[in-house]
Scaffold this active site. Structure first.
Site, mmCIF file in Angstrom:
data_model
loop_
_atom_site.group_PDB
_atom_site.id
_atom_site.type_symbol
_atom_site.label_atom_id
_atom_site.label_comp_id
_atom_site.label_asym_id
_atom_site.label_seq_id
_atom_site.Cartn_x
_atom_site.Cartn_y
_atom_site.Cartn_z
ATOM 1 N N SER A 6 0.839 -1.200 0.000
ATOM 2 C CA SER A 6 0.000 0.000 0.000
ATOM 3 C C SER A 6 0.874 1.250 0.000
ATOM 4 O O SER A 6 1.817 1.355 0.780
ATOM 5 C CB SER A 6 -0.876 0.026 1.269
ATOM 6 O OG SER A 6 -1.285 1.358 1.526
ATOM 7 N N HIS A 31 -1.357 -1.136 -4.206
ATOM 8 C CA HIS A 31 -2.610 -0.811 -3.508
ATOM 9 C C HIS A 31 -2.666 0.685 -3.249
ATOM 10 O O HIS A 31 -1.787 1.247 -2.580
ATOM 11 C CB HIS A 31 -2.639 -1.588 -2.181
ATOM 12 C CG HIS A 31 -3.909 -1.491 -1.407
ATOM 13 N ND1 HIS A 31 -5.032 -2.237 -1.697
ATOM 14 C CD2 HIS A 31 -4.217 -0.739 -0.333
ATOM 15 C CE1 HIS A 31 -5.972 -1.945 -0.813
ATOM 16 N NE2 HIS A 31 -5.510 -1.055 0.030
ATOM 17 N N ASP A 33 -4.666 3.656 -1.544
ATOM 18 C CA ASP A 33 -5.687 3.950 -0.524
ATOM 19 C C ASP A 33 -6.249 5.349 -0.739
ATOM 20 O O ASP A 33 -5.617 6.343 -0.393
ATOM 21 C CB ASP A 33 -5.063 3.841 0.876
ATOM 22 C CG ASP A 33 -4.893 2.389 1.283
ATOM 23 O OD1 ASP A 33 -3.805 2.021 1.752
ATOM 24 O OD2 ASP A 33 -5.871 1.633 1.114
ATOM 25 N N MET A 35 -8.816 8.196 0.116
ATOM 26 C CA MET A 35 -9.625 8.615 1.268
ATOM 27 C C MET A 35 -10.130 10.041 1.028
ATOM 28 O O MET A 35 -9.385 10.895 0.558
ATOM 29 C CB MET A 35 -8.778 8.582 2.543
ATOM 30 C CG MET A 35 -8.206 7.196 2.835
ATOM 31 S SD MET A 35 -7.221 7.220 4.353
ATOM 32 C CE MET A 35 -6.445 5.607 4.246
ATOM 33 N N HIS A 64 -8.431 1.108 -3.570
ATOM 34 C CA HIS A 64 -9.310 0.884 -2.414
ATOM 35 C C HIS A 64 -9.998 2.209 -2.107
ATOM 36 O O HIS A 64 -9.355 3.141 -1.599
ATOM 37 C CB HIS A 64 -8.439 0.402 -1.235
ATOM 38 C CG HIS A 64 -9.179 0.221 0.035
ATOM 39 N ND1 HIS A 64 -8.531 -0.002 1.236
ATOM 40 C CD2 HIS A 64 -10.494 0.221 0.328
ATOM 41 C CE1 HIS A 64 -9.422 -0.135 2.204
ATOM 42 N NE2 HIS A 64 -10.618 0.003 1.673
ATOM 43 N N MET A 66 -12.032 4.468 0.009
ATOM 44 C CA MET A 66 -12.586 4.747 1.330
ATOM 45 C C MET A 66 -13.225 6.135 1.245
ATOM 46 O O MET A 66 -12.713 7.130 1.776
ATOM 47 C CB MET A 66 -11.479 4.705 2.402
ATOM 48 C CG MET A 66 -11.030 3.273 2.694
ATOM 49 S SD MET A 66 -9.446 3.181 3.500
ATOM 50 C CE MET A 66 -8.372 3.320 2.063
ATOM 51 N N MET A 135 -11.017 -5.821 5.989
ATOM 52 C CA MET A 135 -10.230 -4.858 6.766
ATOM 53 C C MET A 135 -9.892 -5.471 8.113
ATOM 54 O O MET A 135 -10.770 -5.953 8.828
ATOM 55 C CB MET A 135 -11.028 -3.572 6.980
ATOM 56 C CG MET A 135 -11.269 -2.733 5.741
ATOM 57 S SD MET A 135 -9.773 -2.322 4.831
ATOM 58 C CE MET A 135 -8.894 -1.359 6.041
ATOM 59 N N GLY A 140 -8.349 4.186 7.495
ATOM 60 C CA GLY A 140 -7.976 5.596 7.618
ATOM 61 C C GLY A 140 -6.490 5.794 7.820
ATOM 62 O O GLY A 140 -5.947 6.822 7.420
ATOM 63 N N GLY A 142 -2.306 3.945 8.328
ATOM 64 C CA GLY A 142 -1.387 2.811 8.264
ATOM 65 C C GLY A 142 -0.785 2.609 9.644
ATOM 66 O O GLY A 142 -1.021 3.392 10.571
ATOM 67 N N GLY A 143 -0.013 1.528 9.777
ATOM 68 C CA GLY A 143 0.746 1.291 11.001
ATOM 69 C C GLY A 143 -0.082 0.870 12.198
ATOM 70 O O GLY A 143 0.395 0.911 13.336
ATOM 71 N N ASP A 173 -6.352 -6.597 4.512
ATOM 72 C CA ASP A 173 -5.838 -5.223 4.453
ATOM 73 C C ASP A 173 -5.770 -4.623 5.863
ATOM 74 O O ASP A 173 -6.768 -4.472 6.545
ATOM 75 C CB ASP A 173 -6.790 -4.394 3.566
ATOM 76 C CG ASP A 173 -6.209 -3.035 3.244
ATOM 77 O OD1 ASP A 173 -6.921 -2.230 2.611
ATOM 78 O OD2 ASP A 173 -5.055 -2.776 3.629
ATOM 79 N N GLY A 175 -2.538 -3.960 9.122
ATOM 80 C CA GLY A 175 -1.821 -4.643 10.201
ATOM 81 C C GLY A 175 -1.068 -5.879 9.763
ATOM 82 O O GLY A 175 -0.738 -6.742 10.583
ATOM 83 N N SER A 196 2.929 -0.243 6.082
ATOM 84 C CA SER A 196 4.051 0.112 6.971
ATOM 85 C C SER A 196 5.095 -1.008 7.005
ATOM 86 O O SER A 196 6.298 -0.746 7.043
ATOM 87 C CB SER A 196 3.545 0.418 8.378
ATOM 88 O OG SER A 196 2.659 -0.602 8.799
HETATM 89 C C1 DX5 Z 1 -6.105 1.570 5.846
HETATM 90 C C2 DX5 Z 1 -5.743 1.108 4.439
HETATM 91 C C3 DX5 Z 1 -4.694 0.029 4.450
HETATM 92 C C4 DX5 Z 1 -3.399 0.509 5.110
HETATM 93 C C5 DX5 Z 1 -2.531 -0.664 5.449
HETATM 94 O O1 DX5 Z 1 -7.280 2.341 5.789
HETATM 95 O O2 DX5 Z 1 -6.871 0.604 3.766
HETATM 96 O O3 DX5 Z 1 -4.430 -0.385 3.106
HETATM 97 O O4 DX5 Z 1 -2.710 1.354 4.233
HETATM 98 O O5 DX5 Z 1 -1.456 -0.130 6.157
HETATM 99 P P1 DX5 Z 1 -0.647 -1.045 7.177
HETATM 100 O O6 DX5 Z 1 -0.177 -2.248 6.356
HETATM 101 O O7 DX5 Z 1 0.473 -0.148 7.624
HETATM 102 O O8 DX5 Z 1 -1.590 -1.454 8.262
HETATM 103 ZN ZN ZN Z 2 -6.388 -0.288 1.797
#
Ligand code: DX5
Ligand code: ZN
Length: 213
Positions: A6, A31, A33, A35, A64, A66, A135, A140, A142-143, A173, A175, A196
């Site tokens: 991502s 990927h 993201d 938003m 993706h 969101m 999910m 919203g 990462g990390g 997707d 963690g 991350s």
């Molecule tokens: C969160 C995104 C994920 C996120 C994953 O809303 O949809 O794709 O970027 O990030 P990590 O792998 O750091 O959890």
């Molecule tokens: Zn995503």
């Protein structure tokens, strides 16, 4: 098993180069993201970002959404070069119609579920999708930590896939790292998204992707 890093954790001032680097590092998909600051608080990127990244790699672009009203953006992401567009079942009243419009636009439709949404919400449309995005963090950011109980949810999703659409990809997707990624695959996932873990890996993206494989 496919790896879809991502870009959320990438350097937003160099996304084109980051996409090219992911292709060199052995990623299967990229990927994106997207938003809008409404469906989730952060604002990240839109169709123009996808369009300007398109010529940096040949990899499939896994978008993706969101965002609220995802049906308004299908053609824009198609024109930008998206290959898969996943929408949240919580973001539209007409999930069946929007998935159909993604396919009619020539892209692979994905349906996405927040951690708090019951799987039964997507059961009626699993046969109309190519991808089910589970999910494992609240969308919203990462990390974040892989939410407890996600492995069981993935197993349940896999059972629905085997029943309603054996060709369906199950994308996990949020963690994902070497430990949770293994859990996800053992539970039936076919695609791992990692942000991350890939971008902050001490030995770099190539090592992170190899470790996940
Ligand atoms: C969160 C995104 C994920 C996120 C994953 O809303 O949809 O794709 O970027 O990030 P990590 O792998 O750091 O959890
Ligand atoms: Zn995503």
């Amino acid at each position: 098993m496919l790896i879809a890093p991502s870009l959320l954790s990438a350097d937003f001032s160099r996304l084109g180069e980051e996409v090219a680097a992911l292709e060199q590092a052995g990623a299967d998909w990229v990927h994106f993201d997207v938003m809008d600051g409404h469906f989730v608080p952060p604002i990240t990127m839109g169709p123009r970002t996808v369009e300007h990244c398109r010529h940096y790699a040949k990899l499939p672009f896994d978008v993706h959404l969101m965002i609220e009203n995802p049906e308004r953006q299908i053609d824009a992401f198609r024109d930008a070069g998206a290959n898969t567009v996943s929408i949240h079942v919580e973001a539209t009243r007409h999930i069946h119609r929007v998935l159909e419009s993604i396919r009619q636009a020539g892209m692979r439709p994905g349906v996405c579920l927040n951690p708090g949404s019951p799987l039964v919400l997507v059961e009626p449309v699993l046969k109309d999708a190519d991808l089910l995005v589970m999910m494992c963090v609240n969308p919203g950011w990462g990390g974040q930590k892989f939410i407890d109980g996600s492995a069981e949810r993935i197993k349940a999703a896999r059972a629905l896939r085997d029943r309603f659409n054996p060709k369906l990809d199950i994308e996990v997707d949020g963690g994902v790292n070497a430990h949770t990624g293994r859990q996800a695959i053992q539970s039936g996932a076919t695609v791992l998204v990692a942000g991350s873990f890939v971008f902050s890996h001490p030995q770099g993206a190539k090592a992170a992707i190899q470790e996940l494989r």
